[in-house]
Scaffold this motif. Structure first.
Motif, PDB file in Angstrom:
ATOM      1  N   ASN A 622       2.309   4.336   2.281  1.00 20.90           N
ATOM      2  CA  ASN A 622       0.912   4.759   2.477  1.00 20.90           C
ATOM      3  C   ASN A 622       0.848   6.096   3.197  1.00 20.90           C
ATOM      4  OD1 ASN A 622      -0.299   2.610   1.274  1.00 20.90           O
ATOM      5  ND2 ASN A 622      -0.619   1.446   3.169  1.00 20.90           N
ATOM      6  N   ASP A 650       1.301   9.434  10.947  1.00 18.57           N
ATOM      7  CA  ASP A 650       1.308  10.502   9.947  1.00 18.57           C
ATOM      8  C   ASP A 650       0.262  11.548  10.298  1.00 18.57           C
ATOM      9  OD1 ASP A 650      -1.310   9.990   8.593  1.00 18.57           O
ATOM     10  OD2 ASP A 650      -0.373   8.053   8.140  1.00 18.57           O
ATOM     11  N   GLN A 669      -9.966  -0.744   0.034  1.00 18.94           N
ATOM     12  CA  GLN A 669      -9.415   0.611  -0.059  1.00 18.94           C
ATOM     13  C   GLN A 669     -10.369   1.561   0.650  1.00 18.94           C
ATOM     14  OE1 GLN A 669      -8.648   0.512  -4.420  1.00 18.94           O
ATOM     15  NE2 GLN A 669      -6.605   1.142  -3.793  1.00 18.94           N
ATOM     16  N   ALA A 670      -9.852   2.267   1.647  1.00 15.17           N
ATOM     17  CA  ALA A 670     -10.712   3.139   2.461  1.00 15.17           C
ATOM     18  C   ALA A 670     -11.148   4.366   1.676  1.00 15.17           C
ATOM     19  CB  ALA A 670      -9.977   3.550   3.738  1.00 15.17           C
ATOM     20  N   HIS A 671     -10.277   4.915   0.844  1.00 16.90           N
ATOM     21  CA  HIS A 671     -10.676   6.081   0.038  1.00 16.90           C
ATOM     22  C   HIS A 671     -10.073   5.960  -1.357  1.00 16.90           C
ATOM     23  CE1 HIS A 671      -7.555   6.731   2.909  1.00 16.90           C
ATOM     24  NE2 HIS A 671      -8.396   7.234   3.794  1.00 16.90           N
ATOM     25  N   GLY A 682      -4.960  -2.235  -2.676  1.00 16.52           N
ATOM     26  CA  GLY A 682      -5.545  -2.731  -1.423  1.00 16.52           C
ATOM     27  C   GLY A 682      -4.930  -4.057  -1.011  1.00 16.52           C
ATOM     28  N   LEU A 685      -1.406  -3.831   2.847  1.00 11.24           N
ATOM     29  CA  LEU A 685      -1.604  -4.094   4.280  1.00 11.24           C
ATOM     30  C   LEU A 685      -1.956  -5.556   4.533  1.00 11.24           C
ATOM     31  CD1 LEU A 685      -3.410  -0.873   5.564  1.00 11.24           C
ATOM     32  CD2 LEU A 685      -1.039  -1.542   5.898  1.00 11.24           C
TER      33      LEU A 685
END
Ligand code: ADP
Length: 719
Positions: A622, A650, A669-671, A682, A685
């Motif tokens: 990621n 990161d 999914q954040a983006h 997604g 995690l």
């Protein structure tokens, strides 16, 4: 002569210690001696008159006239200016008239040989009661002079002069002596008057204090505001001996008459508008106690007979919570002044009343709030329990009771104990029930899940919330239990369905991938470029589908048997460097540096190495995926108690604060679409969290949108 009048004035004078020269003995002297002496004088005057007129002939006419005149002056003077009132000039005139009268009697009854000469003694004695030493000395000398007048002229022997001088000395001596006695008496009287006054004052105070004490005692067990207000008005009226008392409360910025005694009967209460032009109203509103004289009470609905009268008022504000919340007003007839000491008494009563009203209102609010809370608790679908600061249950709603009914009556029992008796499975951040309750009482908010086993199993979502008092001290906690049995069942069904479907899909997908590979390898003949292109798309999409299915199967496997983490001793450095090596090419192609910053001497970990590599790989993947070229991905670790805390940071695009709490949820999914390789589902995690929690660790993330993210997880150190 009106002696009763003098006596009553005397009594009134005694209650005023500030009046000097008012002694008991001197008073007695005048009150008892004067009538006797005046009677004697009257007899003597009458007898002398008869004697003079009959025996002496007209040669004494001037003396008779003087005597009669003086007699009249003494009688009239006594009547209008009694000795009791201290009026020096008038009294001096009276004294001179008395002297003249005495002299008249003496001379008419035998001149220098008169045995009645002793009457002159009465003059300095009387004088001593009203004058101090100098005045008495003057009157004594005057008396001696009057006594001497008949001796002036010829034929006076030395012996007579000597006896005259001796009598002058005697007058002075007697005057001074009686002055001494009277002064002493005056002082004593003054002191005892003051003492009596103080005694009376202290008795008054004692009575006031005991009344106020009784009032506060009555207030301590009265919670009825109406009774408090009426009692306050009654006591204020009684203690100030006022004609009436009124009690106003300010409600919604309106002044309302709440209790009235005196001119107004209780039953006639109604909203009263105190005219705003009264200056005392403004002073009361500012919190000042006031005394008002001759005030018209025309703003009160008074009975007709009292309406026209003006009154004297004493009024104090009622303070509640630092604000003026009302007034207590006492009023009396115009002739009776209000004393400033009344204000102190009134203020004390008002503050007692204010406290009692506040307490009663607080009680009312508490009762109302309790009823509301009980109504809410009764209708709540969730189980709710409230504990005190020690974790002992003080309130539980019926749903909580029904969830834990085998436990019986729960109020008064420790929450942890009650739960332990019924809860079979707990998942609250790796804490036991006891630890979770303690942590909540210490101020932590805890979420988790539990299974309550009674006739059937109930799965509940538990939310433990600490309660804090206004000083931020531990005041207990609230536990919500939300029944998620049905949700769990549906979730299980869904997971089973997904798992079954995934299984079923895997076989056809494997053959699709196999046959596509055969076609692409030209086993079924050569392909034109377009056919080859389409088949490559099919291969890529079926590859994606296979990975999705594998992830789904993986997740459902983890959720189905979360406790089964196969632990073995592992060197974290080796594990992490192997993971990083996997990304060497990808990172290089994207111009991203993957740095492993592990210090020497890190302890070994006790983990399922394959699973932890899966977590680390997913996080590094990621980090690279969501970073721009030129970025840095750094893996570090540090020992934290019995855990090793791993950090992957990161310098990528970061995660919005609103998305951060959800990134460990399935399919979140954040983006979506932002990253260069939009191949995620997604699930990575979500799987990572299952794996870490399976190891008893924690996983979380921090991020600064646009600047980068840090992912943390903890894994157990090998003991
Ligand atoms: P995916 O397979 O979509 O990456 P994950 O479960 O691994 O799914 O991640 C969930 C979401 O969290 C991702 O879609 C992404 O939006 C966000 N995310 C995860 N790691 C990072 C990161 N290092 N930087 C920015 N966003 C990230």
């Amino acid at each position: 002569m009106d002696y009763r009048g003098i006596l009553s004035r005397r009594r009134a004078a005694r209650s005023r210690p500030e009046d000097p020269g008012r002694g008991d003995i001197s008073h007695l002297l005048f009150v008892t001696a004067r009538p006797g002496i005046q009677l004697l004088w009257t007899v003597l005057v009458s007898a002398t008159l008869v004697y003079t007129l009959v025996q002496s002939g007209p040669k004494h006419w001037w003396a008779v006239a003087l005597m009669l005149g003086s007699f009249a002056v003494v009688i009239v003077g006594n009547h209008f200016f009694p000795f009791d009132e201290y009026k020096p000039v008038l009294f001096f005139v009276l004294m001179v008239a008395s002297l003249a009268l005495t002299a008249g009697i003496v001379y008419l009854t035998g001149n220098r040989e008169s045995l009645l000469g002793f009457l002159f003694f009465a003059v300095p004695i009387f004088a001593s009661a009203y004058y101090g030493y100098p005045g008495t000395l003057l009157v004594s000398l005057l008396t001696a002079l009057v006594r001497y007048i008949p001796f002036m002229g010829a034929g006076v022997t030395t012996l007579e002069h000597v006896s005259l001088a001796l009598s002058a000395l005697t007058y002075v001596f007697i005057g001074m002596m009686s002055c001494y006695v009277v002064e002493g008496e005056k002082m004593y009287a003054r002191e005892s008057g003051e003492y009596r006054h103080l005694l009376e004052l202290s008795r008054h105070r004692e009575r006031d204090i005991s009344r106020i004490y009784n009032l506060s005692r009555r207030f301590s067990y009265t919670l009825d505001i109406d009774t408090i207000l009426k009692t306050t008005a009654a006591l204020a009226r009684q203690m100030l001996s006022a004609e009436g008392a009124l009690l106003f409360l300010v409600e919604d910025s309106r002044v309302e008459l709440k209790a009235a005694l005196g001119l107004l009967p209780f039953t006639d209460l109604q909203p009263i508008v105190v005219p705003s032009d009264r200056p005392w109203k403004a002073r009361l509103e500012r919190g000042e106690p006031v005394i008002i004289e001759k005030e018209s009470l025309d703003w009160l609905p008074l009975p007709p007979e009292a309406a026209g009268n003006s009154h004297n008022l004493a009024a104090v504000p009622l303070f509640m919570g630092g604000d003026v919340a009302g007034y207590v007003v006492c009023f009396s007839e115009q002739t009776r002044p209000m004393r400033s000491s009344s204000l102190e008494v009134l203020s004390t009563i008002a503050s007692q009343a204010a406290m009692a009203v506040e307490k009663a209102r607080l009680y009312e609010t508490t009762v109302e709030d309790k009823a509301k809370v009980e109504a809410i608790l009764g209708t709540l679908r969730d189980g709710l329990v409230l504990t005190d600061e020690h974790g002992t249950i003080v309130e539980a709603n019926p749903v909580f009771d029904s969830m834990l009914s085998p436990v019986g009556e729960v109020v008064g029992s420790p929450l942890a104990e009650v739960l332990s008796g019924a809860v079979t499975e707990v998942e609250i951040g790796g804490l036991s029930l006891q630890e979770a309750v303690l942590a909540t009482l210490e101020g932590r908010t805890i979420f988790g899940e539990m299974t309550i086993s009674r006739d059937s199993r109930i799965a509940v979502q538990a939310h433990l919330i600490p309660l804090r008092d206004p000083m931020s001290r531990n005041a207990g906690m609230v536990l919500f239990l939300h029944d998620i049995t049905d949700l769990k069942r549906v979730d299980e069904m869904k997971s089973n369905f997904v798992s079954n479907v995934s299984h079923e899909l895997r076989t056809p997908l494997t053959s699709i991938a196999g046959f596509v590979s055969l076609l692409l390898a030209g086993r079924a003949g050569s392909l034109n470029p377009e056919q080859e292109k389409y088949l490559k798309v099919v291969r890529q999409q079926s590859g994606n589908l296979t990975r999705l299915i594998e992830n789904l199967l993986d997740l459902s496997r983890l959720q189905a048997s979360p406790q089964k983490a196969l632990r073995e001793r592992a060197d974290f450095y080796e594990l992490a460097s192997a993971c990083c090596r996997q990304f060497a090419r990808t990172a290089q192609s994207r111009d991203i540096e993957v740095r492993l910053s592990l210090r020497d001497g890190l302890p070994d970990v006790s983990v399922d190495a394959g699973r932890i590599s899966q977590v680390l790989t997913n996080i590094i993947d990621n980090a690279i995926k969501y970073s721009q070229p030129g970025g840095l991905v750094e893996v570090s670790a540090a020992e934290n108690g019995s855990f090793l805390q791993v950090q992957v940071s990161d310098t990528g695009i970061g995660i919005a604060p609103s998305s951060l709490p959800h990134i460990f949820d399935r399919f979140f999914q954040a983006h979506p679409g932002d990253a260069e390789d939009p191949t995620g589902f997604g699930l990575g995690l979500a799987i990572s969290r299952e794996i870490i929690e399976m190891h008893g660790g924690r996983i979380w993330a921090e991020s600064d949108l646009g600047r980068g993210s840090s992912f943390y997880f903890t894994i157990p150190v090998h003991q």
